[in-house]
Design an enzyme around this catalytic site. Sequence first.
Site, PDB file in Angstrom:
ATOM      1  N   ARG A 235       5.543   4.426   6.032  1.00  0.00           N
ATOM      2  CA  ARG A 235       5.167   4.369   7.444  1.00  0.00           C
ATOM      3  C   ARG A 235       5.268   2.923   7.972  1.00  0.00           C
ATOM      4  O   ARG A 235       5.696   2.019   7.257  1.00  0.00           O
ATOM      5  CB  ARG A 235       3.768   4.939   7.638  1.00  0.00           C
ATOM      6  N   ASP A 236       4.833   2.736   9.213  1.00  0.00           N
ATOM      7  CA  ASP A 236       4.936   1.418   9.833  1.00  0.00           C
ATOM      8  C   ASP A 236       3.806   0.528   9.330  1.00  0.00           C
ATOM      9  O   ASP A 236       2.946   0.099  10.079  1.00  0.00           O
ATOM     10  CB  ASP A 236       4.881   1.558  11.362  1.00  0.00           C
ATOM     11  N   GLU A 237       3.812   0.294   8.048  1.00  0.00           N
ATOM     12  CA  GLU A 237       2.772  -0.520   7.437  1.00  0.00           C
ATOM     13  C   GLU A 237       3.389  -1.295   6.276  1.00  0.00           C
ATOM     14  O   GLU A 237       3.761  -2.427   6.429  1.00  0.00           O
ATOM     15  CB  GLU A 237       1.598   0.363   6.996  1.00  0.00           C
TER      16      GLU A 237
ATOM     17  N   GLU B 238      -2.256   8.908  -0.765  1.00  0.00           N
ATOM     18  CA  GLU B 238      -3.279   8.022  -0.212  1.00  0.00           C
ATOM     19  C   GLU B 238      -4.621   8.733  -0.100  1.00  0.00           C
ATOM     20  O   GLU B 238      -5.669   8.165  -0.392  1.00  0.00           O
ATOM     21  CB  GLU B 238      -2.840   7.562   1.182  1.00  0.00           C
TER      22      GLU B 238
ATOM     23  N   TRP C 101     -11.106  -6.347  -1.501  1.00  0.00           N
ATOM     24  CA  TRP C 101      -9.781  -6.813  -1.065  1.00  0.00           C
ATOM     25  C   TRP C 101      -9.656  -8.290  -1.450  1.00  0.00           C
ATOM     26  O   TRP C 101      -8.776  -8.659  -2.224  1.00  0.00           O
ATOM     27  CB  TRP C 101      -9.608  -6.551   0.436  1.00  0.00           C
TER      28      TRP C 101
ATOM     29  N   ASP D  22      -5.673  -2.719  -2.611  1.00  0.00           N
ATOM     30  CA  ASP D  22      -4.865  -1.745  -3.349  1.00  0.00           C
ATOM     31  C   ASP D  22      -4.312  -2.388  -4.620  1.00  0.00           C
ATOM     32  O   ASP D  22      -4.366  -1.822  -5.718  1.00  0.00           O
ATOM     33  CB  ASP D  22      -3.694  -1.248  -2.484  1.00  0.00           C
TER      34      ASP D  22
ATOM     35  N   HIS E 148       0.991   6.141  -2.510  1.00  0.00           N
ATOM     36  CA  HIS E 148      -0.038   5.105  -2.393  1.00  0.00           C
ATOM     37  C   HIS E 148      -0.649   4.974  -3.782  1.00  0.00           C
ATOM     38  O   HIS E 148      -1.311   5.879  -4.252  1.00  0.00           O
ATOM     39  CB  HIS E 148      -1.098   5.647  -1.429  1.00  0.00           C
TER      40      HIS E 148
ATOM     41  N   ASP F 139       0.835  -1.201   0.000  1.00  0.00           N
ATOM     42  CA  ASP F 139       0.000   0.000   0.000  1.00  0.00           C
ATOM     43  C   ASP F 139       0.867   1.246   0.000  1.00  0.00           C
ATOM     44  O   ASP F 139       0.581   2.208  -0.689  1.00  0.00           O
ATOM     45  CB  ASP F 139      -0.957   0.005   1.199  1.00  0.00           C
TER      46      ASP F 139
HETATM   47  C1  RAM Z   1      -4.864   1.260   5.148  1.00  0.00           C
HETATM   48  C2  RAM Z   1      -4.261   1.609   3.836  1.00  0.00           C
HETATM   49  C3  RAM Z   1      -4.383   0.555   2.796  1.00  0.00           C
HETATM   50  C4  RAM Z   1      -5.762  -0.027   2.791  1.00  0.00           C
HETATM   51  C5  RAM Z   1      -6.173  -0.485   4.146  1.00  0.00           C
HETATM   52  C6  RAM Z   1      -7.583  -0.981   4.203  1.00  0.00           C
HETATM   53  O1  RAM Z   1      -4.006   0.584   5.942  1.00  0.00           O
HETATM   54  O2  RAM Z   1      -4.932   2.756   3.394  1.00  0.00           O
HETATM   55  O3  RAM Z   1      -4.116   1.162   1.577  1.00  0.00           O
HETATM   56  O4  RAM Z   1      -5.830  -1.096   1.900  1.00  0.00           O
HETATM   57  O5  RAM Z   1      -6.082   0.577   5.054  1.00  0.00           O
END
Ligand code: RAM
Length: 878
Positions: free
Chosen positions: A465-467, A742, A531, A474, A763, A461
């Site tokens: 960041r911490d993700e 994003e 998703w 996505d 994003h 995504d």
């Molecule tokens: C957030 C991000 C990501 C998305 C999820 C549901 O973490 O925006 O892009 O897919 O949410």
Amino acid sequence: MSDLTILPVTVEHHREPFGIGERAPRLSWVSRTDLPDWRQAAYEVEIDPEDGEAWSSGRVDSPESVLVAWDGPALTSRERRTVRVRVWGERAAEPSAWSEDVVVEAGLFGPSDWSARLVQPVLPGPAEHDEPVALLRREFVLHQPVVRARLYATAHGLYEAELNGAVVGDHVLAPGWTSYSHRLRYQAFDVTGLITEGANAVGVRLADGWYRGYLGFTGARARYGDRTGVFLQLEVDHPDGSRTVVVSDAAWRATVTGPVTRAGIYSGETVDFRRELPGWSTAGFDDAAWTPVDRGSLDVATLVAPTGPPVRRTQLVPVQAISASPSGKTLLDFGQNLVGRIRFRVPEGPAGTEITVRHAEVLEHGELGTRPLRRARQTDVVVLDGNGPRTWEPTFTFHGFRYAEVTGWPGELSPDDLEAVVVHSDLRRTGTFTCSDPEVERLHENVVWSMRGNFVDIPTDCPQRDERLGWTGDAQVFAPTAAFLHDTSGMLRSWLADLGVEQLEEHGGIVPMYVPFVELLPFPQQAEVGWGDAAVVIPWVLYQRSGDVQVLTDQWESMTSWIDAFAARAGTELDFPEGGFSFGDWLDTAAPPDDPAAARTPWQCVATAYLARSARTVAQVAEVLGRDGSRFAALGKRAVARFRAEYVTANGRLAYPSQTAYALALEFDLLTDGQREHAGRLLAAQVTADDFHIASGFLGTPLVCDALTSAGELPTAYELLLQREHPSWLYPVTMGATTIWERWDSMLPDGTINPGDMTSFNHYAFGAVADWLQRTVAGLAASAPGYRKLRIAPRPGPRLTSAAATHETPYGPAEVSWTLDGTTVGLDVTVPPNTTAEVSLPDGSALVEIGSGRRSFSCEIPEPKRVEKPMASRTPEE
Ligand code: RAM
């Protein structure tokens, strides 16, 4: 004179067919010719083993040139074969010359090929922020010269190997991120030039990476295991035919006293040159102070060869500006939000000097804007030892950044001291788009950069960041754009394999919301519209764009199980009666910063539409594969009926007056012909009422321009595209964006970062509109799988005077380029050899069918007019 050349054969979806995992890899080739209407009549493939008889297919009468079956004897582990092809055109008795030779080398196919053991360094205790980098080594003596040497390796964690002081290969972040417990990728390297007869040493640096490091935004770590480990096998062939094999085993020693004291994907890296261990990966180094390794366990049945390219350094970007922030900090601006890291040429400075470099995507009121990074520190630290200048680049991290803040630099910082190293999966670039509007071009360029930044081994995504997770939604919305811009087949097939195995073996058919999946976030595991549909949409897109049927076969069970899981959540009436949470049309422009799921269009409405579309897609897949898809067709039909009953009036008005509801109904073909026409007009009216602003989220936005186009409302689509005020695609461009954001307003007009705690500036999801630019504005699309047949249908609109797209199809380069001069459209097209195209001119005249070659067309159209906003909806100032 030969006007027919055959480019070197490509093997499966590999960029380099080295260490491959397929025993009978499919072969593709591209014919290059200026002969118009060229079609292949026949081909001949020759495959030479290193010793023994060559194999020839003989002349095969067939037009196929993409992913052609390997009919020669299957490869065995390590085997090398040389492949070439020649072809006959339909109008020529003589074959082409042979293509240049390509050497295909097999990896290790079976568990019995491996004698390596997983070895683990002893690590310090799991203190917070403890992100050690271990060094592991052993020496070995070769008693004979080296004819050929191969290193096969993987790790729990991230590794980089060295032989006799030289780094092996050019991979970054190996072995990448897969669903480790099911599929652990190994890498193969040609290391013939790195070792010699006599004493040698092999060393490995090993970091936590995704395996043991911090993952996600809850501060979780060590999700795959709390011990890192190396698994390595070096095979050296000698002139007498014998082979020396050196493996990771109990003879290895390890230390964590090396110069890199910390490495984390999110946190960055620290190097302390005072701790350097010169010569640690060369023979003769004294490792007496190192400790023996522990033996770990690794199931060799999980080892897989790569199907796509590795992550590599793909570009160097110089510093554009060095300046002082209002608070006096030294800031670097690389001019482009990118993903990678900084390579430093550090001058000499006193021992103990600490240089700290923090990275961020944006400045906020002149200072480094790090709040959106949340817990990801993205900070590199260099500690000097007082000896000479050095060049250093972190190894086991990547940052999302355009800016960096430097403190502690000894002396004056010059632009020559640093450069950004762009890092991502080394995908072959296949698509371009240009047009007369520089802002639209910049938008498209931003999409390309967001793709590069987020295709770092898996499709993520965001990269900062911490993700940085492989969010399936996505990837699903972006897959068509991605497949145009780069050859994504090899990379995404690996990711889809992970998706399938996790879905089927761990989640009872529910597709995880991100892949690879580890428990990180406080969301329930449930069938998520848009998703989970990645399981169906992405294989279908790859098949459409690459012609690879195998991806459908491989993903069949995943697709069908997803439909079952999705239908189970939908309930008997297919209306998702249980409610609950769902991401739905995530980040709708109406959603407040702290509630991204609060969309105009309820997720249940989106879900019934998606269920209809995915079920029908699976029915189409069944047809391609010759399987029984009737139950999916029937489910699709029921979902369409349910959608109509629940959400559409008899005349075609949608229950929710939202761009998303209309776009779903139109693009997913959920309406009757009569309803369609009315719905198309109502969508245009809705977009007009929304003042030509985006008013949708992740799932609706990619569909709106397509829906307007097919409804005959093209000028409205152009108004939406060319809108510059927030929310719109161009608003970020007017704010200087160099990637896709994003949120539509990740940066507010006053230069303040959006207050939401989920604000990425890189994003790709909203960049999915690029596919419409490519397919519709420029007009270059596939009308048969793999572009065997092209659809060339440019649609000029107001305010653009030209547009062009190129795409490297599996058959060779295709190009479409148009100009609009008053009312005259000039169109130039290139159709690849061995394909045909249907050309639909923008004047609405009948389709023209053409063969390969270059052609020009022109036609007259009414001057494209901008859509006027009705007086009633204007504000007094207008
Ligand atoms: C957030 C991000 C990501 C998305 C999820 C549901 O973490 O925006 O892009 O897919 O949410």
